[in-house]
Design a protein around this motif. Sequence first.
Motif, PDB file in Angstrom:
ATOM      1  N   SER A   1       0.818  -1.204   0.000  1.00 20.53           N
ATOM      2  CA  SER A   1       0.000   0.000   0.000  1.00 20.53           C
ATOM      3  C   SER A   1       0.857   1.261   0.000  1.00 20.53           C
ATOM      4  O   SER A   1       0.420   2.304  -0.439  1.00 20.53           O
ATOM      5  CB  SER A   1      -0.923   0.012   1.212  1.00 20.53           C
ATOM      6  N   THR A   2       2.075   1.152   0.486  1.00 23.21           N
ATOM      7  CA  THR A   2       2.955   2.320   0.497  1.00 23.21           C
ATOM      8  C   THR A   2       4.100   2.169  -0.488  1.00 23.21           C
ATOM      9  O   THR A   2       4.458   3.110  -1.176  1.00 23.21           O
ATOM     10  CB  THR A   2       3.601   2.528   1.884  1.00 23.21           C
ATOM     11  N   THR A   3       4.684   0.983  -0.500  1.00 25.53           N
ATOM     12  CA  THR A   3       5.821   0.792  -1.385  1.00 25.53           C
ATOM     13  C   THR A   3       5.635  -0.464  -2.225  1.00 25.53           C
ATOM     14  O   THR A   3       4.944  -1.390  -1.823  1.00 25.53           O
ATOM     15  CB  THR A   3       7.127   0.626  -0.582  1.00 25.53           C
TER      16      THR A   3
ATOM     17  N   GLY B   1       2.279  -0.693   5.464  1.00 25.12           N
ATOM     18  CA  GLY B   1       1.635   0.602   5.473  1.00 25.12           C
ATOM     19  C   GLY B   1       0.271   0.583   6.124  1.00 25.12           C
ATOM     20  O   GLY B   1      -0.032   1.409   6.966  1.00 25.12           O
TER      21      GLY B   1
ATOM     22  N   GLY C   1       1.892   1.153   9.613  1.00 22.98           N
ATOM     23  CA  GLY C   1       2.970   2.034   9.181  1.00 22.98           C
ATOM     24  C   GLY C   1       2.492   3.404   8.746  1.00 22.98           C
ATOM     25  O   GLY C   1       3.163   4.410   8.954  1.00 22.98           O
TER      26      GLY C   1
ATOM     27  N   LYS D   1       7.782  -3.442  -4.093  1.00 22.90           N
ATOM     28  CA  LYS D   1       9.110  -4.033  -4.042  1.00 22.90           C
ATOM     29  C   LYS D   1       9.236  -5.134  -5.085  1.00 22.90           C
ATOM     30  O   LYS D   1       8.256  -5.825  -5.354  1.00 22.90           O
ATOM     31  CB  LYS D   1       9.348  -4.664  -2.662  1.00 22.90           C
TER      32      LYS D   1
ATOM     33  N   GLY E   1       8.276  -2.476   6.187  1.00 23.05           N
ATOM     34  CA  GLY E   1       8.911  -1.162   6.220  1.00 23.05           C
ATOM     35  C   GLY E   1       9.224  -0.682   7.619  1.00 23.05           C
ATOM     36  O   GLY E   1      10.258  -0.047   7.860  1.00 23.05           O
TER      37      GLY E   1
HETATM   38  N1  LIG Z   1      13.238   4.008   5.787  1.00 22.59           N
HETATM   39  C1  LIG Z   1      12.248   3.879   6.614  1.00 22.59           C
HETATM   40  N2  LIG Z   1      12.395   4.192   7.923  1.00 22.59           N
HETATM   41  C2  LIG Z   1      11.380   4.054   8.774  1.00 22.59           C
HETATM   42  N3  LIG Z   1      10.190   3.599   8.415  1.00 22.59           N
HETATM   43  C3  LIG Z   1       9.991   3.265   7.146  1.00 22.59           C
HETATM   44  C4  LIG Z   1      10.982   3.381   6.183  1.00 22.59           C
HETATM   45  N4  LIG Z   1      10.500   2.993   5.006  1.00 22.59           N
HETATM   46  C5  LIG Z   1       9.215   2.629   5.238  1.00 22.59           C
HETATM   47  N5  LIG Z   1       8.899   2.791   6.527  1.00 22.59           N
HETATM   48  C6  LIG Z   1       7.610   2.477   7.154  1.00 22.59           C
HETATM   49  O1  LIG Z   1       7.087   1.335   6.521  1.00 22.59           O
HETATM   50  C7  LIG Z   1       5.793   1.550   6.048  1.00 22.59           C
HETATM   51  C8  LIG Z   1       5.597   0.866   4.727  1.00 22.59           C
HETATM   52  O2  LIG Z   1       5.936  -0.454   4.872  1.00 22.59           O
HETATM   53  P1  LIG Z   1       5.821  -1.471   3.681  1.00 22.59           P
HETATM   54  O3  LIG Z   1       6.235  -2.778   4.220  1.00 22.59           O
HETATM   55  O4  LIG Z   1       6.510  -0.950   2.514  1.00 22.59           O
HETATM   56  O5  LIG Z   1       4.270  -1.423   3.493  1.00 22.59           O
HETATM   57  P2  LIG Z   1       3.384  -1.969   2.304  1.00 22.59           P
HETATM   58  O6  LIG Z   1       3.875  -3.321   1.994  1.00 22.59           O
HETATM   59  O7  LIG Z   1       2.018  -1.926   2.874  1.00 22.59           O
HETATM   60  O8  LIG Z   1       3.566  -0.985   1.215  1.00 22.59           O
HETATM   61  C9  LIG Z   1       5.652   3.029   5.963  1.00 22.59           C
HETATM   62  O9  LIG Z   1       4.308   3.420   6.222  1.00 22.59           O
HETATM   63  C10 LIG Z   1       6.585   3.536   7.007  1.00 22.59           C
HETATM   64  O10 LIG Z   1       5.920   3.677   8.232  1.00 22.59           O
END
Ligand SMILES: Nc1ncnc2c1ncn2[C@@H]1O[C@H](COP(=O)(O)OP(=O)(O)O)[C@@H](O)[C@H]1O
Lengths: 280, 439, 431, 386
Positions: B11-13, B276, B304, B15, B390
């Motif tokens: 939802s945020t990143t 996220g 997150g 990969k 994340g």
């Molecule tokens: N470099 C970082 N330092 C601290 N927190 C981070 C960093 N990168 C991402 N995050 C945290 O991780 C969350 C996203 O995690 P992620 O596993 O990528 O989520 P998703 O898989 O839902 O996209 C963000 O909302 C943030 O809170």
Amino acid sequence: MTTSIGIDVGSGCIKTVLFKTDGDNYEWVARRNDKIRQRDPKELARRAYDEVLEEAGLKESDVQYTATTGDGENIEFSTGHFYSMTTHARGAIYLNPESRSVLDMGALNGRAVKMDEHGKVLTYRMTSQCASGSGQFLENISRYLGIAQNEIGELSKQADNPEDVSSICAVLAETDVINMVSRGISAPNILRGIHDSMAGRLVKLLRVIKANEGVTFLSGGLALDEGLMDSINASMVKMKIPTKAVNHPDSPYAGAIGAAIWGAYRYEKLAEQGSLAIAS
Amino acid sequence: MKCYIGIDLGSTTTKAVVMDEKGEVLGRGITNSRSNYDTASRVAKLEAFISTRLTLFHRQLEGLAGLEGEKIDRLLFNLERHFRLELFLEQLEDLHQTCAENAGDLRYPGQKEKICGVLDVAFARLADKLQGLFGPGVVRKSDFFRDLAGSEYMNIAEETAKEMGMNFDTLINIYDKSIIEVENRPPNADMEGKFLRALTKVLEEETDLSVDPADVMEAIKKVLDLDLEETFVVGTGYGRVRLPFPKEHIRSEILCHGLGAHLMYPKTRTVLDIGGQDTKGIQIDDKGIVVNFQMNDRCAAGCGRYLGYIADEMNLGLHELGPMAMQATKTVRINSTCTVFAGAELRDRLSLGEKREDIMAGLHRAIILRAMSIISRSGGIDDEFTFTGGVAKNEAAVKQLRELVQENYGDVQINIDPDSIYTGALGGAEFARRAVEEA
Amino acid sequence: MNTATKPEAIKDASMLKQKEMIAGNYDALTGAPETGKKIVSTFVPGNLNELISSFGLLNNLPEINAINNGMRKQSGGMIMDAERGGHSEDVCTYVKADIGMMSKGNIAPNGKVMPNPDLLLLSYTGCFTFMKWFELLRKEYNCDTVMLQVPYTGDGVITDNMRDFVVKQLKEEVIPALEKTSGVKFDIDRLRENMARSAKAEDDLVWVLESAKNVRSPIDAYFGGVYYIGPIFTAFRGTQDAIEYYQLLRGEIEQRLKDGLGPITPEGDMGEEKYRLVVEGPPNWTSFREFWKMFYDEGAVVVASTYTKVGGVYDEGFRHDPTNPLESLADYCLGCYTNRNMPSRVDLIEKYMNEYQADGLLINSIKSCNSFSAGQLMMMNEIEKRTGKPGAFVETDLVDPRYFSAANVKNRLESYFQMVDQKRRSSRKTA
Amino acid sequence: MSTAEIIARCEELYEDTTFAASRAWKEAAPGRKVVGFMPVYIPEEIIHAAGMLPLGILGGGDGLEVIHGDAFYQSYICRIPRSTIELGLTGRLDFVDGMLFPSICDVIRNLSGMWKLMKPNVYAKYFDVPQNYRDDIGGEYYQREMQELRHDMEKLSGNKITDEALSNSIAIYNQHRQLVRDVYAMRSDEPWKVPSSEVYLLMRAGQVLPVEEHIVMLTDYMAAAQEEDRPIRDNCRIITCGAFCEQPPLNLIKSIEMAGCYVVDDDYMLVNRWLMEEVPTEGDPIKNLADAFLHHSADSSAKYCDTQEKVGQYLLDSVRKNKAEGVIFAAPSFCDPALLERPLLAAKMSENDVPHISFKYAENSGQMQPIREQAGTFADSLKLWS
Ligand SMILES: Nc1ncnc2c1ncn2[C@@H]1O[C@H](COP(=O)(O)OP(=O)(O)O)[C@@H](O)[C@H]1O
Ligand SMILES: Nc1ncnc2c1ncn2[C@@H]1O[C@H](COP(=O)(O)OP(=O)(O)O)[C@@H](O)[C@H]1O
Ligand code: SF4
Ligand code: SF4
Ligand code: SF4
């Protein structure tokens, strides 16, 4: 004649007004609206206070009553504090004497207040802890969509097929919206969908307080969002609320105005009773 | 060569992981998720291929006499630096152009010229300033163009606007609109050219390589000529249903996280993933097979994204939250983890006179407390325990987690991989590999 | 316990029969002002249909109306009406749908006005919410009311004190109230006849539900099950119609077994049976079809469910007993699923898991219903521990469409099925 | 002793989630046993007569970090069962020999079974009460239930509970209930002398202390409060209603007062005030307790109102008696009994021109700003215009 200042400390902005009151005549002398933007609200309030004085060409000692409202409970230089629904009700009457209810849309909470023609609060209701459909959410989404705040209303009005934003949770709704973009839903339809869902929640409050007379005054910054106002009016028709929602270019100041007016009122009342000491 | 790819559309990143047929990881790529899921996965994949090339460069260079480990690392580090800078400047230029176009919007009648003038100044300053981010030894606040350009733009635009008598909000609005367009534009494909240009620069700078630059050039070219075939792609993650893949190419993120954690730490029995907008507790067996899992329910409190709201509220980068919380001298107790109210809670506490650092520590603890409940719901923590997602990048969160695990489950081996954010994608890549190699 | 929508595609004789019965009942209810019949409003769990009908009274069940409105996608608006009227977002949506329906003029599913009840009979079994619901209804209708308190079997047994208490209330409170409303004197023999008919239908219902023990189950005991329990749970227990319905149904299922067919779904016969599940918790009615589809599309069959026991747990041997009518009614009320304590519920599910050879337990946790939901996570843990089979947990609501997030539920179900699958495959590999 | 000292002691008891005071009582003599109970009412006399300590358990408040408890509850269930489970799972209640779960709602009801699953070796009982108020029906049922409880308590304690002992306990609790009523009356008469947060802490202390000790504490407090001079504030008089089970955080109680409201009645710990009149100490004690329950007990959402007219009458009487200017309905989020009853009570108030407002809270709510705002506006409107 009484000189009073009203300071409305919001979560996004601080609104400050200076009023001169003589019986039933009110003269609005000066105003400020400052975005907080991570600054210390207390300092900002003080600065605004000084600036309205300057604008009015007055000294601190010319002011009889400084009333805070909103989150301003612990502003030290104030004379007294009124809670925001009390002040919004009065501010609404000042800006539009037809008002018998107020819908205040803040950044986090929505409030509905019902009052009489003197601004006396009859009942009210606030949204609960869960922040779905708040102003903050709209702000985030519009940033996400790359849309300026003053542009939202206009765009929302162009919607032809508003999308249903159903999620209860504001965060999950955010992803809902992202999904919509990826499905190719247009920005107007998304915005209107959000407006509708916000309006639904807000109008529910009106229904609970049984707003049924005069007009419903929209106060707070979001009141200027014409798209939201349309949604609210549509929603009011749907929910059979017999009043109509109206705004005013000075809607954002309603709380501060109410505070200034009540401040003057309280000052006069206390002066009558000779118990001025309590006021400070 | 055969490449197996796992894409985790979060939802945020987003990969991506590239794996070879023996199951070795060749490259990893990440980008912020955006409304265009296709682009997001394309960018992540592209990033993973860039990283794959770098791995392959390394392997190739190892064969060159006179270049030992440390020198290769330095050479490749600088190569990447130059490469990224070019990529970055290209995108920045794109952003500039897009902003200029958007300045012609109807909402700013007759202002276009003036706005463009301001933009020109601002972007020149921006480019100048941001080049520095790619200097040797500089730690960047984020990996994403959006964040890098964004935070600095705010500062520069404010100052430029003031100087040139322009409305700051206009500049912000134009930026907000343009950044989305730029992000959703598929990146320029000429990676090869960029690598070669970067290499030329590196070879000019590095004079003590004790190896013939021509050999290096040739080695790199050889890798660049290599065809990286997308043999099998598996998609997972929150957005997987929207991925343009057929069903057999899609796996649930639970399975992928379980398997990914297993690959990184084969003794893992419990996995915690905080992403996220979801938090998952997963129990796996000795083969990485999921035996139980739990996720947060319909409320996204304490995920997150919560930190995202806090970061926005404080105008900080996500990277900066953890370090700030580490400065705390005590932990303020925070109860509501509603993501949306995070900012309000923060203001409330600040106005009560609490210190920022202490509040931050409390916020982190609140998130981890919620995660602990989810783990408890999924069956508790068994040795070994792996933390992914994340939020695992956040040292303050990790600290709270360690404390709470100790308090509640005693001594448990806690694994946190610097690449833990790729866990889901890794699992996906392995599923892709198995689909072909073990079919 | 649905009554409104049917799988349209294929209609078996039993389905047509049920449809007819329901339509007839609604016509009787809405026609009451003309026919002069009197209506008793009461709740499903622990309802006293045999007793009510022995007085010639009609039985109206507000939950069933809520379900109908849910399936016809009407409930959302009704709930919002109730919330606007001051009801909290947090409370049971059956109540709100019911209140909302009143404010919309109380239109029955047949489109006619549902007359006000002549008597409110609160059979307060298995749920506290009923009590408040009842008080709300009383305010609304302002008619005669009578309450039957059914003690909770907190220690997992029905004590003599509990049974005596219920019987005494029946004798001294409920029966006099029914006599007064109907103007008919209590006739224990009519009650006995009704109960004998109940027992007969109950035998066949149990046979049908237990047919799911066959591997390649001929029925779905949850999505299909809610149709099967309809008559027994509602206004038909104790009628000849119910007996006939269950005979028809049983015949059809026997035939399916012979033909080696799986359950029937809205889209025809189900394909391969890949997963056998036990389900705990009521279904979601507003997206019933969509929810069901997520199961049959994946080859998942529900072989046993607890929801089909809220109106009586018959498969453990209880039958309405004409020889001891009042005591038997008391036992019926006391034994309903949600009136059983947590350990007994866990035991029952464990038994189902084993006897029905299930692959796992799925809990559909309903936001509205604390009676069902509070404690389900512990139940799941306990079942996993005892059976070694995995549980899954999804959250929806009964009739509030806002709480059905299709993507969320689907994500969980898919992950769950993939997990069961992966687990199975690896155990096959090692075996 | 000054009120400050007494209240400091209460605060200490209130914040202690390990129940040190009750543990100390238990350890003070061999063979002592403790029986925990949840809201809203339990005949404590029966536990007391067996020589055991009744311990009122009201959740974990806002000081307890809830981890495992959350694992057992969905987000739409109130907080008190989770923090109670947390107390159980973290060993904080290990010294408790038995747990009673009164009939208040489905959540507590199911919790009784969860307790059995979680702690198979600890006595746990769901204690049902009658919702039928006829002596020959509900009364008899209840008497038998109490006899069963008496029997269980005898077994648990190893002490026989004679009628005499039971009547004696009733007498002590009569005295206690009278003192509680006195404190409430004092607050209603001179609310500035007896702040709500203090009354609250005082009553909370009674949940963990032996009744005899609490009797002394209440007596001391009233004497001390009478002595002290506290400024009268320009506050309005209100009643809070709906918090009979999950307790609001102390900050909420303080916030209401800070926002300009004197609380003149509440329903926080009803167990202290459930039986509203003196229970006779002559005759069959069980029958006396049953009579008191059927005919002279407080009203709450957990109880069935057998006639329409009686709905809300209890609250209205309190408004009249305490000269309250308004009612604040403050109920825990997701509390079915309180929230379902609220519209009925609110209607009754409206019919009688009693202003009222309502909001929800959780035992660990952190944000008091919306609460202050709502209570404050209420106070503003009562003050400015009445
Ligand atoms: N470099 C970082 N330092 C601290 N927190 C981070 C960093 N990168 C991402 N995050 C945290 O991780 C969350 C996203 O995690 P992620 O596993 O990528 O989520 P998703 O898989 O839902 O996209 C963000 O909302 C943030 O809170
Ligand atoms: N012209 C406008 N159109 C739409 N929204 C606006 C406009 N002006 C201000 N707003 C919104 O109003 C908010 C500020 O409203 P205000 O009532 O002052 O909030 P608060 O009192 O909570 O600070 C801003 O954050 C913005 O979202
Ligand atoms: S559902 Fe969303 S908005 Fe509501 S409390 Fe949870 S995170 Fe906050
Ligand atoms: S809470 Fe559950 S049992 Fe009670 S009325 Fe609602 S759905 Fe029925
Ligand atoms: S707070 Fe309400 S719902 Fe929760 S346990 Fe107590 S009475 Fe039941």
